[in-house]
Write a protein that holds these residues in place. Sequence first.
Motif, PDB file in Angstrom:
ATOM      1  N   UNK A  95       2.303  -6.260  46.043  1.00 28.06           N
ATOM      2  CA  UNK A  95       1.463  -5.279  46.715  1.00 28.06           C
ATOM      3  C   UNK A  95       0.215  -6.001  47.192  1.00 28.06           C
ATOM      4  N   UNK A  96      -0.606  -5.333  47.956  1.00 25.96           N
ATOM      5  CA  UNK A  96      -1.817  -5.995  48.434  1.00 25.96           C
ATOM      6  C   UNK A  96      -2.783  -6.227  47.272  1.00 25.96           C
ATOM      7  N   UNK A  97      -3.646  -7.203  47.444  1.00 26.61           N
ATOM      8  CA  UNK A  97      -4.517  -7.639  46.353  1.00 26.61           C
ATOM      9  C   UNK A  97      -5.419  -6.509  45.851  1.00 26.61           C
ATOM     10  N   UNK A  98      -5.983  -5.735  46.775  1.00 21.86           N
ATOM     11  CA  UNK A  98      -6.892  -4.662  46.363  1.00 21.86           C
ATOM     12  C   UNK A  98      -6.173  -3.647  45.474  1.00 21.86           C
ATOM     13  N   UNK A  99      -4.964  -3.258  45.871  1.00 27.97           N
ATOM     14  CA  UNK A  99      -4.187  -2.300  45.078  1.00 27.97           C
ATOM     15  C   UNK A  99      -3.822  -2.884  43.721  1.00 27.97           C
ATOM     16  N   UNK A 100      -3.371  -4.136  43.722  1.00 26.38           N
ATOM     17  CA  UNK A 100      -2.967  -4.768  42.468  1.00 26.38           C
ATOM     18  C   UNK A 100      -4.136  -4.855  41.501  1.00 26.38           C
ATOM     19  N   UNK A 101      -5.280  -5.302  41.983  1.00 26.42           N
ATOM     20  CA  UNK A 101      -6.441  -5.456  41.100  1.00 26.42           C
ATOM     21  C   UNK A 101      -6.914  -4.107  40.560  1.00 26.42           C
ATOM     22  N   UNK A 102      -6.824  -3.083  41.396  1.00 26.06           N
ATOM     23  CA  UNK A 102      -7.191  -1.747  40.922  1.00 26.06           C
ATOM     24  C   UNK A 102      -6.226  -1.276  39.838  1.00 26.06           C
ATOM     25  N   UNK A 103      -4.941  -1.534  40.027  1.00 25.27           N
ATOM     26  CA  UNK A 103      -3.942  -1.142  39.039  1.00 25.27           C
ATOM     27  C   UNK A 103      -4.115  -1.920  37.735  1.00 25.27           C
ATOM     28  N   UNK A 104      -4.468  -3.187  37.854  1.00 23.26           N
ATOM     29  CA  UNK A 104      -4.710  -3.995  36.653  1.00 23.26           C
ATOM     30  C   UNK A 104      -5.902  -3.448  35.878  1.00 23.26           C
ATOM     31  N   UNK A 105      -6.987  -3.154  36.590  1.00 24.12           N
ATOM     32  CA  UNK A 105      -8.175  -2.606  35.925  1.00 24.12           C
ATOM     33  C   UNK A 105      -7.864  -1.270  35.253  1.00 24.12           C
ATOM     34  N   UNK A 106      -7.130  -0.419  35.971  1.00 24.07           N
ATOM     35  CA  UNK A 106      -6.767   0.888  35.408  1.00 24.07           C
ATOM     36  C   UNK A 106      -5.866   0.724  34.193  1.00 24.07           C
ATOM     37  N   UNK A 107      -4.954  -0.252  34.272  1.00 21.31           N
ATOM     38  CA  UNK A 107      -4.022  -0.449  33.161  1.00 21.31           C
ATOM     39  C   UNK A 107      -4.754  -0.879  31.892  1.00 21.31           C
ATOM     40  N   UNK A 108      -5.758  -1.731  32.034  1.00 23.66           N
ATOM     41  CA  UNK A 108      -6.538  -2.147  30.875  1.00 23.66           C
ATOM     42  C   UNK A 108      -7.224  -0.928  30.245  1.00 23.66           C
ATOM     43  N   UNK A 109      -7.781  -0.057  31.079  1.00 24.78           N
ATOM     44  CA  UNK A 109      -8.423   1.158  30.561  1.00 24.78           C
ATOM     45  C   UNK A 109      -7.421   2.030  29.806  1.00 24.78           C
ATOM     46  N   UNK A 110      -6.216   2.158  30.358  1.00 24.50           N
ATOM     47  CA  UNK A 110      -5.179   2.952  29.692  1.00 24.50           C
ATOM     48  C   UNK A 110      -4.771   2.307  28.371  1.00 24.50           C
ATOM     49  N   UNK A 111      -4.696   0.977  28.349  1.00 21.08           N
ATOM     50  CA  UNK A 111      -4.359   0.273  27.107  1.00 21.08           C
ATOM     51  C   UNK A 111      -5.377   0.584  26.004  1.00 21.08           C
ATOM     52  N   UNK A 112      -6.645   0.609  26.384  1.00 19.33           N
ATOM     53  CA  UNK A 112      -7.691   0.937  25.410  1.00 19.33           C
ATOM     54  C   UNK A 112      -7.490   2.363  24.908  1.00 19.33           C
ATOM     55  N   UNK A 113      -7.206   3.280  25.812  1.00 20.58           N
ATOM     56  CA  UNK A 113      -6.973   4.676  25.433  1.00 20.58           C
ATOM     57  C   UNK A 113      -5.755   4.829  24.530  1.00 20.58           C
ATOM     58  N   UNK A 114      -4.755   3.960  24.735  1.00 16.47           N
ATOM     59  CA  UNK A 114      -3.499   4.057  23.978  1.00 16.47           C
ATOM     60  C   UNK A 114      -3.524   3.330  22.638  1.00 16.47           C
TER      61      UNK A 114
END
Length: 295
Positions: free
Chosen positions: A185-204
């Motif tokens: 995917x494009x870099x902006x989308x990927x980096x946003x998804x990575x950042x969001x995933x880290x936040x979800x990992x903390x929540x989980x």
Amino acid sequence: MEKVIVIVGPTAVGKTALSIALAKKLKGEIINADSTQVYKYMNIATAKATLKEQEGIPHHLLDIKELEEDYSVYDFQKDVREKIKEILGRDHMPILVGGTGFYIKAALYDYHFDDEEEKENYDNFTTEELYSKLSEQDPKTEIHPHNRKRIERALTYMKHHRQPYSEKEKTETCLYDVTWIGLTTDRETLYRRINDRVDVMIQNGLLEEAQMIYSTHIRSKAVMTPIGYKELFPYFEGASSLEECVDKMKQHSRNYAKRQYTWFRNQMYITWYEVDFKNFNHTIEEVLNSIGKQK
């Protein structure tokens, strides 16, 4: 040649979801190709598929090692080839899924580890010194300057074989009829998804998982390699704030994704698919249609 499907790409791009969909359609069984997911207890940070996410599809090479145990690419090569043989014997399709490119290449290509029993000791050298030595002996090397394990392996190989390691890599042939699938995917989308995933990992529950691993006092390669544990250790020690540690996790994850792309694009002839995150079924259909045309 025996048929194998391989799904590669950076973290947070949808490899797990695609692998499950393909396994359902193609009578597939999934082989983990992430060097950190072979270890027990490390679940959230390594993005290991949960039992619910696995949806009843057989998964192999997950949770097979203790944290203090070593598991080399040589071990992975033997295990993957055995699993491929077993899965094909059941008339099912082996599907390798992961982001550890060198492990995948070693498993599927005619990759020999002649020097496995003759390892050199480089403990007295920094990674920078070793990379400088490698660059002098093999100017065409494509090994990342921070990948100490591969740098050591290349130096050892050259000492015993008097041949540039980059030339060794070029002479390898694939042992299987592989369908290479890369998700991008494009870099902006990927980096946003990575950042969001880290936040979800903390929540989980990543904080609790990392705290448990921290309290074992085990600092093996298994613990210190994946992103998500060592970055949080300063927080447990009172040396950094949680926000600082989480930001570092995100930064390291983005940097790792960039290195993954570079490695895969330079090492393998992969068909890349732009992921449709708004309708992932479109991506699944595109991949299945492509596989059908290759039969």
